[in-house]
Design a protein around this motif. Structure first.
Motif, PDB file in Angstrom:
ATOM      1  N   ASP A   1       0.869  -1.171   0.000  1.00 57.74           N
ATOM      2  CA  ASP A   1       0.000   0.000   0.000  1.00 57.74           C
ATOM      3  C   ASP A   1       0.906   1.222   0.000  1.00 57.74           C
ATOM      4  OD1 ASP A   1      -2.189   1.620   0.102  1.00 57.74           O
ATOM      5  OD2 ASP A   1      -2.541   1.339   2.244  1.00 57.74           O
ATOM      6  N   VAL A   2       1.122   1.768  -1.180  1.00 55.66           N
ATOM      7  CA  VAL A   2       2.017   2.902  -1.342  1.00 55.66           C
ATOM      8  C   VAL A   2       1.246   4.178  -1.018  1.00 55.66           C
ATOM      9  CG1 VAL A   2       3.456   4.158  -2.974  1.00 55.66           C
ATOM     10  CG2 VAL A   2       3.309   1.670  -3.106  1.00 55.66           C
ATOM     11  N   ALA A   3       1.828   5.027  -0.246  1.00 54.89           N
ATOM     12  CA  ALA A   3       1.166   6.277   0.144  1.00 54.89           C
ATOM     13  C   ALA A   3       1.090   7.236  -1.036  1.00 54.89           C
ATOM     14  CB  ALA A   3       1.937   6.926   1.288  1.00 54.89           C
ATOM     15  N   ALA A   4       0.028   8.039  -1.059  1.00 57.99           N
ATOM     16  CA  ALA A   4      -0.113   9.057  -2.108  1.00 57.99           C
ATOM     17  C   ALA A   4       1.086   9.993  -2.089  1.00 57.99           C
ATOM     18  CB  ALA A   4      -1.407   9.839  -1.906  1.00 57.99           C
ATOM     19  N   ALA A   5       1.583  10.285  -0.891  1.00 58.71           N
ATOM     20  CA  ALA A   5       2.700  11.219  -0.733  1.00 58.71           C
ATOM     21  C   ALA A   5       3.942  10.780  -1.498  1.00 58.71           C
ATOM     22  CB  ALA A   5       3.028  11.391   0.742  1.00 58.71           C
ATOM     23  N   SER A   6       4.075   9.480  -1.755  1.00 59.18           N
ATOM     24  CA  SER A   6       5.264   8.998  -2.457  1.00 59.18           C
ATOM     25  C   SER A   6       5.335   9.509  -3.897  1.00 59.18           C
ATOM     26  CB  SER A   6       5.306   7.472  -2.443  1.00 59.18           C
ATOM     27  OG  SER A   6       4.239   6.946  -3.209  1.00 59.18           O
ATOM     28  N   SER A   7       4.237  10.047  -4.421  1.00 61.43           N
ATOM     29  CA  SER A   7       4.247  10.610  -5.770  1.00 61.43           C
ATOM     30  C   SER A   7       4.818  12.018  -5.802  1.00 61.43           C
ATOM     31  CB  SER A   7       2.826  10.625  -6.353  1.00 61.43           C
ATOM     32  OG  SER A   7       2.388   9.305  -6.536  1.00 61.43           O
ATOM     33  N   GLY A   8       5.046  12.616  -4.617  1.00 61.92           N
ATOM     34  CA  GLY A   8       5.642  13.943  -4.533  1.00 61.92           C
ATOM     35  C   GLY A   8       4.656  15.052  -4.850  1.00 61.92           C
ATOM     36  N   GLY A   9       5.193  16.253  -5.035  1.00 67.30           N
ATOM     37  CA  GLY A   9       4.370  17.415  -5.371  1.00 67.30           C
ATOM     38  C   GLY A   9       3.211  17.610  -4.418  1.00 67.30           C
ATOM     39  N   ALA A  10       2.056  17.984  -4.945  1.00 68.93           N
ATOM     40  CA  ALA A  10       0.866  18.205  -4.127  1.00 68.93           C
ATOM     41  C   ALA A  10       0.362  16.906  -3.497  1.00 68.93           C
ATOM     42  CB  ALA A  10      -0.238  18.845  -4.962  1.00 68.93           C
TER      43      ALA A  10
ATOM     44  N   ARG B   1       1.975  15.049  -1.686  1.00 68.55           N
ATOM     45  CA  ARG B   1       2.516  14.975  -0.317  1.00 68.55           C
ATOM     46  C   ARG B   1       1.481  15.439   0.705  1.00 68.55           C
ATOM     47  NH1 ARG B   1       7.667  18.084  -2.125  1.00 68.55           N
ATOM     48  NH2 ARG B   1       6.210  19.718  -1.610  1.00 68.55           N
ATOM     49  N   LEU B   2       0.475  16.178   0.261  1.00 68.46           N
ATOM     50  CA  LEU B   2      -0.553  16.691   1.162  1.00 68.46           C
ATOM     51  C   LEU B   2      -1.687  15.697   1.386  1.00 68.46           C
ATOM     52  CD1 LEU B   2      -0.866  20.288  -0.333  1.00 68.46           C
ATOM     53  CD2 LEU B   2       0.594  19.522   1.548  1.00 68.46           C
ATOM     54  N   LEU B   3      -1.735  14.633   0.584  1.00 63.92           N
ATOM     55  CA  LEU B   3      -2.859  13.701   0.634  1.00 63.92           C
ATOM     56  C   LEU B   3      -2.473  12.356   1.227  1.00 63.92           C
ATOM     57  CD1 LEU B   3      -4.402  14.405  -2.883  1.00 63.92           C
ATOM     58  CD2 LEU B   3      -5.244  15.203  -0.661  1.00 63.92           C
ATOM     59  N   ASP B   4      -3.451  11.714   1.830  1.00 67.95           N
ATOM     60  CA  ASP B   4      -3.285  10.392   2.402  1.00 67.95           C
ATOM     61  C   ASP B   4      -4.510   9.567   1.988  1.00 67.95           C
ATOM     62  OD1 ASP B   4      -4.162   8.607   4.915  1.00 67.95           O
ATOM     63  OD2 ASP B   4      -1.975   8.683   4.812  1.00 67.95           O
ATOM     64  N   PHE B   5      -4.286   8.388   1.408  1.00 69.36           N
ATOM     65  CA  PHE B   5      -5.398   7.573   0.925  1.00 69.36           C
ATOM     66  C   PHE B   5      -6.404   7.252   2.032  1.00 69.36           C
ATOM     67  CE2 PHE B   5      -2.253   5.958  -2.405  1.00 69.36           C
ATOM     68  CZ  PHE B   5      -2.765   6.762  -3.401  1.00 69.36           C
ATOM     69  N   GLY B   6      -5.911   6.944   3.223  1.00 67.28           N
ATOM     70  CA  GLY B   6      -6.810   6.623   4.338  1.00 67.28           C
ATOM     71  C   GLY B   6      -7.677   7.798   4.750  1.00 67.28           C
ATOM     72  N   VAL B   7      -7.098   8.993   4.790  1.00 63.07           N
ATOM     73  CA  VAL B   7      -7.854  10.193   5.163  1.00 63.07           C
ATOM     74  C   VAL B   7      -8.885  10.513   4.080  1.00 63.07           C
ATOM     75  CG1 VAL B   7      -7.683  12.670   5.653  1.00 63.07           C
ATOM     76  CG2 VAL B   7      -5.990  11.095   6.588  1.00 63.07           C
ATOM     77  N   ILE B   8      -8.512  10.346   2.822  1.00 64.11           N
ATOM     78  CA  ILE B   8      -9.462  10.575   1.727  1.00 64.11           C
ATOM     79  C   ILE B   8     -10.634   9.603   1.857  1.00 64.11           C
ATOM     80  CG2 ILE B   8      -9.834  10.456  -0.767  1.00 64.11           C
ATOM     81  CD1 ILE B   8      -6.835  11.234  -1.062  1.00 64.11           C
ATOM     82  N   GLU B   9     -10.327   8.333   2.107  1.00 61.86           N
ATOM     83  CA  GLU B   9     -11.393   7.335   2.248  1.00 61.86           C
ATOM     84  C   GLU B   9     -12.315   7.678   3.411  1.00 61.86           C
ATOM     85  OE1 GLU B   9     -11.969   2.500   2.506  1.00 61.86           O
ATOM     86  OE2 GLU B   9     -10.004   3.354   2.971  1.00 61.86           O
ATOM     87  N   GLN B  10     -11.731   8.144   4.491  1.00 61.05           N
ATOM     88  CA  GLN B  10     -12.519   8.521   5.665  1.00 61.05           C
ATOM     89  C   GLN B  10     -13.517   9.628   5.320  1.00 61.05           C
ATOM     90  OE1 GLN B  10     -10.045  10.001   8.808  1.00 61.05           O
ATOM     91  NE2 GLN B  10     -11.759  10.360  10.198  1.00 61.05           N
ATOM     92  N   HIS B  11     -13.124  10.580   4.490  1.00 61.76           N
ATOM     93  CA  HIS B  11     -13.981  11.725   4.177  1.00 61.76           C
ATOM     94  C   HIS B  11     -14.838  11.526   2.927  1.00 61.76           C
ATOM     95  CE1 HIS B  11     -12.412  14.178   7.375  1.00 61.76           C
ATOM     96  NE2 HIS B  11     -11.205  13.781   7.037  1.00 61.76           N
ATOM     97  N   ALA B  12     -14.252  10.928   1.886  1.00 62.37           N
ATOM     98  CA  ALA B  12     -14.972  10.790   0.619  1.00 62.37           C
ATOM     99  C   ALA B  12     -15.709   9.465   0.499  1.00 62.37           C
ATOM    100  CB  ALA B  12     -14.002  10.949  -0.548  1.00 62.37           C
ATOM    101  N   GLY B  13     -15.314   8.487   1.316  1.00 64.91           N
ATOM    102  CA  GLY B  13     -15.995   7.200   1.285  1.00 64.91           C
ATOM    103  C   GLY B  13     -15.573   6.292   0.149  1.00 64.91           C
ATOM    104  N   PHE B  14     -14.490   6.611  -0.530  1.00 73.56           N
ATOM    105  CA  PHE B  14     -14.006   5.780  -1.628  1.00 73.56           C
ATOM    106  C   PHE B  14     -12.510   5.572  -1.464  1.00 73.56           C
ATOM    107  CE2 PHE B  14     -14.960   3.854  -5.658  1.00 73.56           C
ATOM    108  CZ  PHE B  14     -13.739   3.782  -6.274  1.00 73.56           C
ATOM    109  N   ARG B  15     -12.058   4.345  -1.675  1.00 70.91           N
ATOM    110  CA  ARG B  15     -10.649   4.010  -1.515  1.00 70.91           C
ATOM    111  C   ARG B  15      -9.897   4.249  -2.816  1.00 70.91           C
ATOM    112  NH1 ARG B  15      -6.739   3.730   2.206  1.00 70.91           N
ATOM    113  NH2 ARG B  15      -5.054   2.445   1.455  1.00 70.91           N
ATOM    114  N   PHE B  16      -8.978   5.179  -2.771  1.00 71.19           N
ATOM    115  CA  PHE B  16      -8.084   5.438  -3.898  1.00 71.19           C
ATOM    116  C   PHE B  16      -6.759   4.740  -3.620  1.00 71.19           C
ATOM    117  CE2 PHE B  16     -10.857   9.230  -3.947  1.00 71.19           C
ATOM    118  CZ  PHE B  16     -11.329   9.142  -5.242  1.00 71.19           C
ATOM    119  N   ASP B  17      -6.043   4.361  -4.682  1.00 75.12           N
ATOM    120  CA  ASP B  17      -4.765   3.695  -4.473  1.00 75.12           C
ATOM    121  C   ASP B  17      -3.701   4.066  -5.500  1.00 75.12           C
ATOM    122  OD1 ASP B  17      -5.799   2.304  -6.644  1.00 75.12           O
ATOM    123  OD2 ASP B  17      -6.143   0.461  -5.533  1.00 75.12           O
TER     124      ASP B  17
END
Length: 173
Positions: free
Chosen positions: A27-36, A38-54
Protein backbone atom coordinates in the motif's frame (compact mmCIF):
# COMPACT_ATOMS: atom_id res chain seq x y z
CA UNK A 1 33.77 -61.99 -13.08
CA UNK A 2 30.62 -60.31 -11.92
CA UNK A 3 29.32 -57.18 -13.55
CA UNK A 4 27.25 -54.84 -11.45
CA UNK A 5 24.90 -52.55 -13.30
CA UNK A 6 22.80 -49.63 -12.16
CA UNK A 7 19.56 -51.38 -12.84
CA UNK A 8 17.09 -51.50 -10.07
CA UNK A 9 13.82 -50.02 -8.99
CA UNK A 10 12.87 -46.57 -10.26
CA UNK A 11 13.46 -43.85 -7.68
CA UNK A 12 10.41 -42.41 -5.99
CA UNK A 13 9.39 -38.97 -7.31
CA UNK A 14 10.27 -36.15 -4.99
CA UNK A 15 7.30 -34.05 -4.01
CA UNK A 16 7.96 -30.33 -3.91
CA UNK A 17 5.63 -28.18 -1.83
CA UNK A 18 3.77 -25.48 -3.79
CA UNK A 19 5.22 -22.01 -3.78
CA UNK A 20 3.55 -19.55 -1.43
CA UNK A 21 1.42 -16.89 -3.11
CA UNK A 22 3.27 -13.67 -3.94
CA UNK A 23 2.95 -10.96 -1.30
CA UNK A 24 0.09 -8.51 -1.74
CA UNK A 25 0.96 -5.27 -3.43
CA UNK A 26 2.35 -2.80 -0.98
CA UNK A 27 0.00 0.00 0.00
CA UNK A 28 2.02 2.90 -1.34
CA UNK A 29 1.17 6.28 0.14
CA UNK A 30 -0.11 9.06 -2.11
CA UNK A 31 2.70 11.22 -0.73
CA UNK A 32 5.26 9.00 -2.46
CA UNK A 33 4.25 10.61 -5.77
CA UNK A 34 5.64 13.94 -4.53
CA UNK A 35 4.37 17.41 -5.37
CA UNK A 36 0.87 18.20 -4.13
CA UNK A 37 0.37 14.48 -3.44
CA UNK A 38 2.52 14.97 -0.32
CA UNK A 39 -0.55 16.69 1.16
CA UNK A 40 -2.86 13.70 0.63
CA UNK A 41 -3.29 10.39 2.40
CA UNK A 42 -5.40 7.57 0.92
CA UNK A 43 -6.81 6.62 4.34
CA UNK A 44 -7.85 10.19 5.16
CA UNK A 45 -9.46 10.58 1.73
CA UNK A 46 -11.39 7.33 2.25
CA UNK A 47 -12.52 8.52 5.67
CA UNK A 48 -13.98 11.73 4.18
CA UNK A 49 -14.97 10.79 0.62
CA UNK A 50 -16.00 7.20 1.29
CA UNK A 51 -14.01 5.78 -1.63
CA UNK A 52 -10.65 4.01 -1.52
CA UNK A 53 -8.08 5.44 -3.90
CA UNK A 54 -4.76 3.70 -4.47
CA UNK A 55 -3.05 5.48 -7.37
CA UNK A 56 -1.61 9.00 -7.26
CA UNK A 57 0.17 11.17 -9.80
CA UNK A 58 1.66 14.64 -9.30
CA UNK A 59 2.53 17.38 -11.73
CA UNK A 60 3.70 20.96 -11.67
CA UNK A 61 3.04 23.69 -14.20
CA UNK A 62 4.51 27.07 -13.34
CA UNK A 63 3.30 27.95 -9.84
CA UNK A 64 0.59 25.27 -9.79
CA UNK A 65 1.07 21.92 -8.05
CA UNK A 66 -1.48 19.21 -8.86
CA UNK A 67 -2.20 15.73 -7.54
CA UNK A 68 -4.71 13.36 -9.09
CA UNK A 69 -5.78 10.25 -7.19
CA UNK A 70 -7.99 7.43 -8.39
CA UNK A 71 -8.52 3.73 -8.07
CA UNK A 72 -6.27 1.49 -10.10
CA UNK A 73 -9.45 -0.36 -11.11
CA UNK A 74 -11.32 2.55 -12.75
CA UNK A 75 -10.82 6.07 -14.03
CA UNK A 76 -13.73 7.48 -11.98
CA UNK A 77 -14.19 8.69 -9.39
CA UNK A 78 -11.15 10.91 -9.47
CA UNK A 79 -10.01 13.43 -6.88
CA UNK A 80 -7.80 16.33 -7.94
CA UNK A 81 -5.99 18.71 -5.61
CA UNK A 82 -4.48 21.86 -7.10
CA UNK A 83 -2.48 24.39 -5.10
CA UNK A 84 -1.30 27.53 -6.88
CA UNK A 85 1.09 30.04 -5.38
CA UNK A 86 -0.55 33.43 -5.71
CA UNK A 87 -0.49 36.95 -4.38
CA UNK A 88 -4.17 37.65 -3.92
CA UNK A 89 -6.08 38.93 -0.94
CA UNK A 90 -9.49 37.84 0.36
CA UNK A 91 -11.34 40.58 -1.53
CA UNK A 92 -9.61 39.64 -4.79
CA UNK A 93 -10.37 35.97 -4.19
CA UNK A 94 -14.06 36.73 -3.66
CA UNK A 95 -14.26 39.01 -6.70
CA UNK A 96 -12.09 37.08 -9.16
CA UNK A 97 -12.05 33.42 -8.13
CA UNK A 98 -15.29 32.44 -6.40
CA UNK A 99 -17.81 31.17 -8.99
CA UNK A 100 -21.04 33.18 -9.23
CA UNK A 101 -23.40 30.52 -7.84
CA UNK A 102 -21.01 28.96 -5.32
CA UNK A 103 -21.91 28.66 -1.64
CA UNK A 104 -19.65 30.28 0.94
CA UNK A 105 -17.75 28.01 3.31
CA UNK A 106 -16.55 29.09 6.73
CA UNK A 107 -13.68 27.65 8.73
CA UNK A 108 -11.43 26.96 5.74
CA UNK A 109 -8.53 29.28 4.94
CA UNK A 110 -9.12 33.01 4.57
CA UNK A 111 -12.13 32.56 2.25
CA UNK A 112 -13.68 29.46 0.72
CA UNK A 113 -16.50 28.24 -1.49
CA UNK A 114 -18.13 25.00 -2.57
CA UNK A 115 -20.10 24.15 -5.68
CA UNK A 116 -21.43 21.29 -7.75
CA UNK A 117 -20.73 21.36 -11.47
CA UNK A 118 -23.15 19.59 -13.83
CA UNK A 119 -22.24 16.27 -15.43
CA UNK A 120 -20.37 16.62 -18.70
CA UNK A 121 -18.85 14.16 -21.12
CA UNK A 122 -17.62 10.91 -19.59
CA UNK A 123 -18.11 11.90 -15.95
CA UNK A 124 -20.99 12.67 -13.64
CA UNK A 125 -21.31 15.86 -11.61
CA UNK A 126 -18.20 17.33 -10.03
CA UNK A 127 -18.02 18.37 -6.39
CA UNK A 128 -15.61 21.28 -5.87
CA UNK A 129 -14.24 23.15 -2.89
CA UNK A 130 -11.90 26.10 -3.41
CA UNK A 131 -10.16 28.28 -0.85
CA UNK A 132 -7.62 30.98 -0.27
CA UNK A 133 -5.11 29.42 2.11
CA UNK A 134 -3.78 31.19 5.17
CA UNK A 135 -0.52 31.68 3.23
CA UNK A 136 -2.28 33.29 0.25
CA UNK A 137 -2.22 30.32 -2.15
CA UNK A 138 -5.24 29.20 -4.13
CA UNK A 139 -6.33 25.62 -3.46
CA UNK A 140 -9.02 23.49 -5.08
CA UNK A 141 -10.30 19.97 -4.41
CA UNK A 142 -12.40 18.53 -7.26
CA UNK A 143 -14.12 15.16 -7.07
CA UNK A 144 -15.24 13.94 -10.51
CA UNK A 145 -17.93 11.30 -10.06
CA UNK A 146 -18.91 8.36 -12.28
CA UNK A 147 -21.64 9.07 -14.90
CA UNK A 148 -24.50 7.45 -12.92
CA UNK A 149 -23.98 9.72 -9.89
CA UNK A 150 -26.84 12.04 -9.02
CA UNK A 151 -26.35 15.75 -8.47
CA UNK A 152 -27.58 15.44 -4.85
CA UNK A 153 -24.84 12.88 -4.13
CA UNK A 154 -22.23 15.23 -5.58
CA UNK A 155 -23.58 18.11 -3.48
CA UNK A 156 -23.22 15.94 -0.37
CA UNK A 157 -19.60 15.33 -1.38
CA UNK A 158 -18.85 19.06 -1.18
CA UNK A 159 -19.36 18.84 2.58
CA UNK A 160 -17.01 15.86 2.80
CA UNK A 161 -14.44 17.68 0.64
CA UNK A 162 -14.64 20.72 2.90
CA UNK A 163 -13.80 18.55 5.89
CA UNK A 164 -10.98 16.90 3.93
CA UNK A 165 -9.64 20.33 2.88
CA UNK A 166 -9.51 21.38 6.53
CA UNK A 167 -7.04 18.54 7.21
CA UNK A 168 -4.58 19.62 4.48
CA UNK A 169 -1.39 21.43 5.44
CA UNK A 170 -0.96 23.50 2.28
CA UNK A 171 1.98 25.47 3.69
CA UNK A 172 4.19 22.38 3.30
CA UNK A 173 4.39 22.62 -0.50
Amino acid sequence: MLLVTGCGAEPEPVSVPPLPPPPAAADVAAASSGGACRLLDFGVIEQHAGFRFDVAAASRTGDSHTCVVRSGQSALPELTLTVTEASIDAAGFTADVVPEKAAKVSGLGQKAYRQTIAAKGAHGPVAEVGWLTAEGSLATLRYATPPATGKTDAETLTTALTTLAQTLKTRTL
